[in-house]
Design a protein around this motif. Structure first.
Motif, short mmCIF file in Angstrom:
data_model
loop_
_atom_site.label_atom_id
_atom_site.label_comp_id
_atom_site.label_asym_id
_atom_site.label_seq_id
_atom_site.Cartn_x
_atom_site.Cartn_y
_atom_site.Cartn_z
N ILE A 110 50.77 45.42 34.39
CA ILE A 110 51.05 46.33 35.49
C ILE A 110 49.87 47.28 35.69
N LEU A 111 49.38 47.38 36.94
CA LEU A 111 48.36 48.34 37.29
C LEU A 111 49.03 49.65 37.72
N THR A 112 48.65 50.75 37.09
CA THR A 112 49.25 52.04 37.40
C THR A 112 48.52 52.70 38.56
N PRO A 113 49.22 53.13 39.61
CA PRO A 113 48.55 53.83 40.71
C PRO A 113 47.90 55.12 40.22
N HIS A 114 46.79 55.47 40.82
CA HIS A 114 46.06 56.69 40.45
C HIS A 114 46.16 57.70 41.60
N LYS A 115 45.31 57.56 42.59
CA LYS A 115 45.44 58.37 43.80
C LYS A 115 46.29 57.59 44.79
N ARG A 116 46.40 58.07 46.02
CA ARG A 116 47.18 57.36 47.03
C ARG A 116 46.58 55.98 47.31
N ASN A 117 47.46 55.01 47.56
CA ASN A 117 47.06 53.69 48.05
C ASN A 117 47.61 53.54 49.46
N ALA A 158 39.42 51.16 61.18
CA ALA A 158 40.47 51.07 60.17
C ALA A 158 39.96 51.71 58.88
N GLU A 159 40.88 52.27 58.12
CA GLU A 159 40.53 52.96 56.87
C GLU A 159 41.56 52.60 55.81
N PHE A 160 41.11 52.32 54.60
CA PHE A 160 42.08 52.07 53.54
C PHE A 160 41.54 52.57 52.21
N GLN A 161 42.48 52.78 51.28
CA GLN A 161 42.12 53.23 49.93
C GLN A 161 42.93 52.48 48.90
N PHE A 162 42.24 52.00 47.87
CA PHE A 162 42.89 51.37 46.72
C PHE A 162 42.51 52.16 45.48
N SER A 163 43.51 52.59 44.70
CA SER A 163 43.24 53.44 43.55
C SER A 163 44.17 53.08 42.40
N THR A 164 43.59 52.84 41.22
CA THR A 164 44.39 52.47 40.06
C THR A 164 43.78 53.05 38.79
N LYS A 165 44.57 53.08 37.74
CA LYS A 165 44.06 53.50 36.44
C LYS A 165 44.67 52.62 35.37
N ILE A 166 43.92 52.43 34.28
CA ILE A 166 44.35 51.56 33.19
C ILE A 166 44.31 52.35 31.89
N LEU A 167 45.38 52.28 31.12
CA LEU A 167 45.45 52.99 29.84
C LEU A 167 44.50 52.34 28.83
N TYR A 180 42.42 57.16 30.04
CA TYR A 180 42.50 56.16 31.10
C TYR A 180 41.11 55.85 31.66
N MET A 181 40.97 54.66 32.20
CA MET A 181 39.85 54.30 33.05
C MET A 181 40.39 54.20 34.47
N GLY A 182 39.84 54.99 35.39
CA GLY A 182 40.32 55.01 36.76
C GLY A 182 39.29 54.44 37.72
N TYR A 183 39.77 53.91 38.84
CA TYR A 183 38.87 53.41 39.88
C TYR A 183 39.52 53.60 41.25
N THR A 184 38.74 54.14 42.20
CA THR A 184 39.22 54.34 43.57
C THR A 184 38.20 53.76 44.54
N ASN A 185 38.69 52.94 45.47
CA ASN A 185 37.87 52.35 46.52
C ASN A 185 38.35 52.90 47.86
#
Length: 371
Positions: A110-117, A158-167, A180-185
């Motif tokens: 499971i990928l945990t959401p970080h910021k808004r997606n 168009a604009e989009f954001q993908f953001s997740t974090k991994i323990l 955590y390691m986080g990543y936001t696109n």
């Protein structure tokens, strides 16, 4: 074949508003069998510090999320069960998200959401910033269709954001402190361009290393529930004169009171050497970025029913008060989607636009919200 036209895509946000006016039936409480099944499947992946009571509460939240158009309000929960579901109503808003994260913290599938997606099919800028692309185009004798399209930026995109974090590591300090390691696109797509390419004009990448601590002390009636320390890198992944990047040491403190939540995020920019020439890859791409992007960010959110109203503020603490403001509203439209309306005004809407004063209005859908 040409890209999609604006009127057709406008059907998407219009459809969102149509569904927003129809309330689905109130969710039924989960059966004992459903709770027990969830407990059996979650006990091996949940945070080691979670009690059985907390696991039961998390399973109930998960059931309601999977069987409702939105998580029920506090009043709906009281009517459905005959008693409030939270022993501490002050911790209600963030408790939902933090409980769900704890339930699946050790589940590597499971990928945990970080910021808004989110995805906004319509993001309209009143004054697109063409300056960086003009500089690039004038430096080349022959320009591609993509370069020509970027010089002639469309107001709508168009604009989009993908953001997740991994323990990475759990409970570094006894029963607290998660690494955590986080990543936001964050991407901006000129989908309405008259050119065939319909290019992505900007994609900002934000990897970060996060050390997160839960907390429960109070100040002025607000409860501090979370503190995070981050080593943050943000870059648009480009080279030459369009390159934008910076590194920061950040802190994020989250507070809540009743239906109101806010977070203070100050940062320190890690200095970089000056460029020896324009586009020098070993030098600072944007030495004045803190002057425009500010030195802190404030995020606040208020829940009314199933609606979430939020505000973001940035400021540089200088005499000219440069920074940015964003106002937003999200609302449920289906089991796992929320509609979103946003208004942005100021600097730093994207890295390539960090020093351009922008005004942007957007409509879209949210896949994972603040809570």
């Amino acid at each position: 074949m040409r890209s999609f036209r604006l009127p057709a895509v406008l059907l998407i946000p219009c459809t969102l508003f149509f569904f927003a006016h129809y309330a689905l039936a109130a969710p039924q409480e989960p059966t004992a069998e459903a709770i027990n099944t969830c407990l059996q499947s979650s006990v091996t992946t949940a945070d080691e510090s979670m009690t059985i009571a907390e696991l039961r509460a998390a399973c109930r939240e998960l059931y309601l999320q999977n069987h409702a158009s939105g998580v029920p309000t506090l009043e709906e929960e009281t009517v459905a069960t005959g008693q409030p579901q939270e022993t501490n109503p002050e911790g209600r808003l963030l408790n939902r998200r933090m409980t769900m994260e704890a339930l699946n913290r050790s589940n590597r599938f499971i990928l945990t959401p970080h910021k808004r997606n989110y995805f906004s099919p319509l993001s309209y800028s009143s004054r697109p910033n063409t300056a960086p692309y003009l500089s690039e185009a004038t430096g080349s004798e022959t320009n591609t269709n993509e370069e020509k399209a970027l010089v002639d930026l469309k107001h709508a995109e168009a604009e989009f954001q993908f953001s997740t974090k991994i323990l990475i590591y759990e409970n570094l300090f006894d029963d607290n402190g998660h690494l955590y390691m986080g990543y936001t696109n964050h991407s901006f797509w000129q989908i309405y361009s008259d050119e065939d390419s319909a290019p992505f004009r900007e994609t900002d990448h934000q990897p970060e290393l996060l050390l997160s601590f839960t907390n429960d002390w109070e100040i002025f009636g607000f409860r501090n529930v979370l503190n995070e320390f981050a080593l943050n890198h943000q870059s648009n992944g480009k080279g030459g004169i369009q390159s934008r990047s910076w590194n920061r040491i950040m802190m994020n403190s989250v507070f809540e009171r009743g239906r109101f939540v806010f977070a203070l995020s100050p940062w320190y920019r890690i200095p970089e050497p000056e460029q020896e020439y324009p586009g020098d890859p070993d030098g600072d791409d944007n030495p004045d970025i803190s002057h425009y992007m500010g030195r802190f960010e404030f995020n606040g959110a208020y829940e009314k029913g199933n609606n979430i109203f939020n505000i973001m503020l940035r400021n540089n603490f200088d005499a000219d008060n440069k920074g940015a403001m964003e106002l937003g509203w999200s609302f449920p439209v289906s089991t796992n989607l929320r509609g979103q309306v946003k208004y942005f005004n100021g600097y730093g809407h994207s890295l390539i636009d960090y020093n351009a004063d922008m005004e942007v209005f957007s409509l879209g859908i949210v896949f994972t919200d603040l809570f």
